[in-house]
Scaffold this motif. Structure first.
Motif, mmCIF file in Angstrom:
data_model
loop_
_atom_site.group_PDB
_atom_site.id
_atom_site.type_symbol
_atom_site.label_atom_id
_atom_site.label_comp_id
_atom_site.label_asym_id
_atom_site.label_seq_id
_atom_site.Cartn_x
_atom_site.Cartn_y
_atom_site.Cartn_z
ATOM 1 N N TYR A 1 -66.886 127.939 89.839
ATOM 2 C CA TYR A 1 -66.209 126.878 90.583
ATOM 3 C C TYR A 1 -66.537 126.938 92.072
ATOM 4 O O TYR A 1 -66.683 125.907 92.736
ATOM 5 C CB TYR A 1 -64.689 126.978 90.406
ATOM 6 C CG TYR A 1 -64.200 127.028 88.982
ATOM 7 C CD1 TYR A 1 -64.882 126.390 87.954
ATOM 8 C CD2 TYR A 1 -63.047 127.746 88.652
ATOM 9 C CE1 TYR A 1 -64.434 126.450 86.649
ATOM 10 C CE2 TYR A 1 -62.578 127.800 87.347
ATOM 11 C CZ TYR A 1 -63.284 127.164 86.349
ATOM 12 O OH TYR A 1 -62.831 127.227 85.053
ATOM 13 N N ILE B 1 -60.893 125.553 91.520
ATOM 14 C CA ILE B 1 -60.784 126.806 92.277
ATOM 15 C C ILE B 1 -59.343 127.313 92.271
ATOM 16 O O ILE B 1 -59.091 128.525 92.133
ATOM 17 C CB ILE B 1 -61.290 126.607 93.724
ATOM 18 C CG1 ILE B 1 -62.815 126.427 93.711
ATOM 19 C CG2 ILE B 1 -60.906 127.797 94.601
ATOM 20 C CD1 ILE B 1 -63.409 126.116 95.074
ATOM 21 N N VAL C 1 -65.411 116.519 84.446
ATOM 22 C CA VAL C 1 -66.395 117.299 85.207
ATOM 23 C C VAL C 1 -67.672 117.475 84.395
ATOM 24 O O VAL C 1 -68.791 117.286 84.908
ATOM 25 C CB VAL C 1 -65.808 118.674 85.598
ATOM 26 C CG1 VAL C 1 -66.898 119.574 86.170
ATOM 27 C CG2 VAL C 1 -64.691 118.504 86.617
ATOM 28 N N SER D 1 -57.066 114.801 91.212
ATOM 29 C CA SER D 1 -58.503 115.055 91.355
ATOM 30 C C SER D 1 -59.254 113.814 91.827
ATOM 31 O O SER D 1 -60.322 113.924 92.439
ATOM 32 C CB SER D 1 -59.097 115.552 90.028
ATOM 33 O OG SER D 1 -59.322 114.490 89.119
ATOM 34 N N ARG E 1 -71.185 122.017 92.757
ATOM 35 C CA ARG E 1 -70.913 120.832 93.551
ATOM 36 C C ARG E 1 -69.710 120.097 92.970
ATOM 37 O O ARG E 1 -69.414 120.209 91.783
ATOM 38 C CB ARG E 1 -72.116 119.894 93.558
ATOM 39 C CG ARG E 1 -73.352 120.478 94.213
ATOM 40 C CD ARG E 1 -74.353 119.395 94.578
ATOM 41 N NE ARG E 1 -74.779 118.608 93.423
ATOM 42 C CZ ARG E 1 -75.626 117.579 93.504
ATOM 43 N NH1 ARG E 1 -76.113 117.221 94.682
ATOM 44 N NH2 ARG E 1 -75.985 116.924 92.427
ATOM 45 N N ASP E 2 -69.011 119.343 93.812
ATOM 46 C CA ASP E 2 -67.875 118.555 93.348
ATOM 47 C C ASP E 2 -68.400 117.312 92.646
ATOM 48 O O ASP E 2 -69.005 116.428 93.275
ATOM 49 C CB ASP E 2 -66.981 118.159 94.526
ATOM 50 C CG ASP E 2 -65.615 117.662 94.069
ATOM 51 O OD1 ASP E 2 -65.557 116.979 93.017
ATOM 52 O OD2 ASP E 2 -64.620 117.950 94.750
ATOM 53 N N THR E 3 -68.187 117.222 91.336
ATOM 54 C CA THR E 3 -68.757 116.114 90.563
ATOM 55 C C THR E 3 -68.133 114.766 90.913
ATOM 56 O O THR E 3 -68.724 113.730 90.616
ATOM 57 C CB THR E 3 -68.604 116.365 89.049
ATOM 58 O OG1 THR E 3 -67.213 116.483 88.726
ATOM 59 C CG2 THR E 3 -69.330 117.632 88.630
ATOM 60 N N LEU F 1 -67.888 127.158 83.557
ATOM 61 C CA LEU F 1 -66.573 126.605 83.889
ATOM 62 C C LEU F 1 -65.655 126.574 82.672
ATOM 63 O O LEU F 1 -64.423 126.557 82.805
ATOM 64 C CB LEU F 1 -66.701 125.229 84.534
ATOM 65 C CG LEU F 1 -67.087 124.005 83.703
ATOM 66 C CD1 LEU F 1 -65.868 123.317 83.104
ATOM 67 C CD2 LEU F 1 -67.820 122.988 84.587
ATOM 68 N N ARG G 1 -62.602 117.306 92.239
ATOM 69 C CA ARG G 1 -62.430 118.178 91.058
ATOM 70 C C ARG G 1 -62.488 119.667 91.450
ATOM 71 O O ARG G 1 -61.735 120.488 90.929
ATOM 72 C CB ARG G 1 -63.521 117.909 90.015
ATOM 73 C CG ARG G 1 -64.012 116.488 89.888
ATOM 74 C CD ARG G 1 -63.000 115.524 89.327
ATOM 75 N NE ARG G 1 -63.657 114.237 89.082
ATOM 76 C CZ ARG G 1 -63.070 113.068 89.176
ATOM 77 N NH1 ARG G 1 -61.779 112.990 89.499
ATOM 78 N NH2 ARG G 1 -63.729 111.947 88.940
ATOM 79 N N ARG G 2 -63.404 119.997 92.342
ATOM 80 C CA ARG G 2 -63.668 121.403 92.655
ATOM 81 C C ARG G 2 -62.460 122.139 93.231
ATOM 82 O O ARG G 2 -62.185 123.286 92.801
ATOM 83 C CB ARG G 2 -64.855 121.479 93.628
ATOM 84 C CG ARG G 2 -65.329 122.879 93.964
ATOM 85 C CD ARG G 2 -66.685 122.829 94.667
ATOM 86 N NE ARG G 2 -67.010 124.115 95.285
ATOM 87 C CZ ARG G 2 -66.696 124.441 96.526
ATOM 88 N NH1 ARG G 2 -66.049 123.576 97.308
ATOM 89 N NH2 ARG G 2 -67.019 125.620 97.013
ATOM 90 N N THR H 1 -73.611 125.510 83.891
ATOM 91 C CA THR H 1 -72.357 125.166 84.575
ATOM 92 C C THR H 1 -71.252 124.886 83.564
ATOM 93 O O THR H 1 -70.115 125.332 83.728
ATOM 94 C CB THR H 1 -72.553 123.944 85.491
ATOM 95 O OG1 THR H 1 -73.525 124.254 86.488
ATOM 96 C CG2 THR H 1 -71.248 123.565 86.171
#
Length: 442
Positions: free
Chosen positions: A416, A309, A356, A299, A420-422, A247, A304-305, A243
């Motif tokens: 992204y 994106i 992230v 964020s 998962r959204d951290t 990213l 964050r996600r 990941t």
């Protein structure tokens, strides 16, 4: 300050400030090379056309990146085993040594091939330093921040990173327009920023002595030393490692494309003077720097996600057009507008990428987990950005580079979309629970 002392809001703010200032000095030293390359390139390399000399300095810039994975590995292990503070102090010492060496190095006319060899060695030292700085600094700022404002406070890693670059460019503008002639800059004035960088590193070292260790490291330190900071343990987190690579790939390439390369791009392709190109870069970076905490704070509210994106979608759709616009810009204002558009998009990555990555890993492997896969990816994609851009120009296909950046951002976008959204699944929030579970198993 004792590491077991409970962190008060005042201690937290002071430590974040000290860590950020040290980060600023580190990145000032790193970017001074890029900012002043147009002046010292003829000093270290044989006479030739300007594109060839810039290509040589870009190659050395890329070589410095080769040491960043080594720095991320060694400093990550050191930070996970001996503390974030100790690793951050060591990294600034290495940067000081590299800058001082560049400042005093003789030229090609004096010592021949030994001159570029010294330059390479200095960049290797700086690459080792920066490779360790990123992962440890990202870990430290993310762990030191409170959960509600973690995106905001961790964004200051890129505030100070960009500020370091901005200070390097600001010093260049000052020397260009007020203090030195063009000939003086070419002859000896380019040494000034490296002397300044070495002196500032000493100040950063003093400030970092007063930093407090993070609660996450202190909590994890007393349990199972063998689990901390090793490649074997890191490989137990393959999804998180991949990941970080995914990213980072498009984000770091876009970052270097719109921050370090425009100064050369505007001169070599756009036909702007060196002074105007520096002014455009400095002005756009100033606005870019101010955007970081704004997007970081956003964020903390929406996650964050969604922001990652947004960067991926806009970067994929707009990069080719933006770079074509910079190349065809006919005025300072239009060039600034195009560069700034690229930087606004890149803010979706830069402002939150550190937090992230830190939120993906448990405390005992966090600095190594953030630093090593990041440094490997930056070495391959960020470190070669200028080199590839200049090479494509030299062979007469400069637009290929635009498509290359676009494709890399598209790859990151795919990561992204599925990650998962951290913010809602942060390992930092679980540090105390991880320690308690480890103690129970023992």
């Amino acid at each position: 300050m004792d590491a077991t002392t409970r962190i008060t809001p005042a201690h937290r703010l002071r430590s974040i400030f000290s860590g950020s200032v040290g980060n600023l000095v580190e990145w000032y030293d790193w970017y001074a090379y890029s900012a002043f390359a147009i002046y010292f390139a003829p000093h270290f390399f044989p006479k030739g056309d300007s594109t060839a000399q810039l290509l040589d300095t870009a190659a050395v810039f890329a070589v410095g990146f080769l040491m960043r994975p080594v720095g991320g590995w060694l400093m990550g292990i050191y930070a996970d085993r001996h503390g974030r503070k100790a690793a951050l102090m060591l990294s600034v010492l290495l940067m000081c040594a590299g800058s001082l060496l560049i400042a005093v190095a003789p030229g090609h006319d004096s010592i021949g091939l030994a001159a570029p060899a010294l330059l390479v060695f200095a960049r290797l030292l700086q690459g080792l330093s920066v490779g360790g700085e990123y992962g440890t600094s990202a870990t430290y700022l993310s762990e030191m921040a409170d959960a509600r404002r973690r995106g905001f406070w961790s964004s200051f890693q890129y505030v100070t990173l960009v500020m370091g670059q901005l200070l390097a460019l600001g010093l260049l503008v000052l020397l260009q327009r007020l203090l030195l002639t063009e000939q003086q800059l070419h002859d000896w004035g380019w040494r000034i920023p490296f002397v300044v960088g070495a002196l500032c590193a000493v100040t950063a070292l003093y400030l970092r002595r007063g930093m407090q260790e993070t609660e996450s490291f202190v909590a994890a330190r007393s349990h199972d030393v063998k689990r901390r900071g090793s490649l074997r343990v890191l490989l137990q987190h393959p999804r998180e490692v991949l990941t970080v690579v995914g990213l980072t790939l498009g984000g770091t390439l876009s970052f270097y494309t719109f921050t370090t390369y425009p100064q050369k791009f505007l001169v070599n392709t756009g036909g702007f003077s060196k002074a105007d190109a520096t002014l455009i870069s400095a002005a756009s970076l100033l606005v870019f720097m101010l955007l970081q905490p704004v997007v970081g704070a956003l964020s903390d509210r929406i996650g964050r996600r969604p922001i990652l994106i947004a960067f991926g979608v806009l970067g994929t759709l707009c990069t080719y057009t933006i770079l074509s616009g910079i190349a065809a810009a006919s005025s300072v204002w239009s060039a600034f507008a195009w560069v700034m558009t690229g930087l606004v998009i890149v803010s979706g990555y830069t402002s939150i990428n550190a937090v992230v990555k830190a939120e993906l890993f448990p405390a005992h492997i966090r600095a190594l987990g953030v630093g090593l896969p990041y440094a490997l990816t930056v070495s391959v994609f960020g470190g070669t950005a200028e080199l590839l851009a200049l090479w494509f120009k030299k062979i007469g296909h400069e637009s290929y580079f635009y498509w290359y950046v676009t494709a890399c951002v598209a790859v990151s976008l795919s990561v992204y979309v599925f990650m998962r959204d951290t913010k809602h699944h942060s390992r930092i929030d679980r540090d105390q629970d991880d320690v308690q579970q480890g103690a129970a198993k023992a």
